[in-house]
Design a protein around this motif. Sequence first.
Motif, PDB file in Angstrom:
ATOM      1  N   ALA A   1      25.630 -24.786  33.832  1.00  0.00           N
ATOM      2  CA  ALA A   1      24.916 -25.481  32.757  1.00  0.00           C
ATOM      3  C   ALA A   1      23.408 -25.233  32.852  1.00  0.00           C
ATOM      4  CB  ALA A   1      25.212 -26.982  32.809  1.00  0.00           C
ATOM      5  N   ASP A   2      22.865 -25.262  34.063  1.00  0.00           N
ATOM      6  CA  ASP A   2      21.429 -25.046  34.244  1.00  0.00           C
ATOM      7  C   ASP A   2      21.018 -23.629  33.862  1.00  0.00           C
ATOM      8  OD1 ASP A   2      21.152 -27.644  35.142  1.00  0.00           O
ATOM      9  OD2 ASP A   2      20.975 -27.092  37.258  1.00  0.00           O
ATOM     10  N   VAL A   3      21.823 -22.640  34.239  1.00  0.00           N
ATOM     11  CA  VAL A   3      21.494 -21.257  33.906  1.00  0.00           C
ATOM     12  C   VAL A   3      21.604 -21.033  32.404  1.00  0.00           C
ATOM     13  CG1 VAL A   3      22.207 -18.844  34.203  1.00  0.00           C
ATOM     14  CG2 VAL A   3      21.984 -20.339  36.201  1.00  0.00           C
ATOM     15  N   LEU A   4      22.631 -21.582  31.774  1.00  0.00           N
ATOM     16  CA  LEU A   4      22.736 -21.467  30.317  1.00  0.00           C
ATOM     17  C   LEU A   4      21.532 -22.105  29.639  1.00  0.00           C
ATOM     18  CD1 LEU A   4      26.528 -22.184  29.702  1.00  0.00           C
ATOM     19  CD2 LEU A   4      25.324 -20.024  29.298  1.00  0.00           C
ATOM     20  N   ALA A   5      21.103 -23.277  30.112  1.00  0.00           N
ATOM     21  CA  ALA A   5      19.942 -23.949  29.529  1.00  0.00           C
ATOM     22  C   ALA A   5      18.677 -23.111  29.691  1.00  0.00           C
ATOM     23  CB  ALA A   5      19.747 -25.317  30.170  1.00  0.00           C
TER      24      ALA A   5
ATOM     25  N   VAL B   1      20.859 -11.957  34.411  1.00  0.00           N
ATOM     26  CA  VAL B   1      21.935 -12.814  33.928  1.00  0.00           C
ATOM     27  C   VAL B   1      22.169 -12.447  32.467  1.00  0.00           C
ATOM     28  CG1 VAL B   1      22.591 -15.180  33.384  1.00  0.00           C
ATOM     29  CG2 VAL B   1      21.380 -14.701  35.499  1.00  0.00           C
ATOM     30  N   LEU B   2      23.434 -12.288  32.095  1.00  0.00           N
ATOM     31  CA  LEU B   2      23.814 -11.978  30.722  1.00  0.00           C
ATOM     32  C   LEU B   2      24.764 -13.060  30.214  1.00  0.00           C
ATOM     33  CD1 LEU B   2      24.689  -8.220  31.312  1.00  0.00           C
ATOM     34  CD2 LEU B   2      22.602  -9.092  30.277  1.00  0.00           C
ATOM     35  N   VAL B   3      24.574 -13.468  28.969  1.00  0.00           N
ATOM     36  CA  VAL B   3      25.481 -14.423  28.325  1.00  0.00           C
ATOM     37  C   VAL B   3      26.211 -13.673  27.222  1.00  0.00           C
ATOM     38  CG1 VAL B   3      25.667 -16.563  27.011  1.00  0.00           C
ATOM     39  CG2 VAL B   3      23.944 -16.359  28.824  1.00  0.00           C
TER      40      VAL B   3
END
Length: 120
Positions: free
Chosen positions: A10-14, A84-86
């Motif tokens: 959640a922190d990395v997505l944010a 990091v890739l989303v």
Amino acid sequence: MIESLAADVADVLAAVLNADDPVHVALRRQVPHLSVRARCTCGCGTAYFELVTSEVEPAPTGPGTGVAAEAQLVTEAGECPGEVLVFTQGGYLSWLEVCSWSDDIEVTLAAARHWLQSRS
């Protein structure tokens, strides 16, 4: 096995999904409905998502699979050991990938989280 969305994910997505980008805003709305379906077994922290698509609208990313967000990871020493890739599929969050470019610095989701939070 499906697990709830861990704080590190959640922190990395944010950190990666920019609150000023309309596509990212739509993807941020999906986060409360995400859970982790699986994680990479190598220890990098890559997480594959399960999403209740009936609860949210797709982001305007197109019908295929694509990179919706990316962030280079920079250490305190200024080195760039990875990124990091989303990824999305059909406008829905699909997975978060942690990529290493270095043999000298271990790149994990925990390390990515630390580096991303320290730059803000």
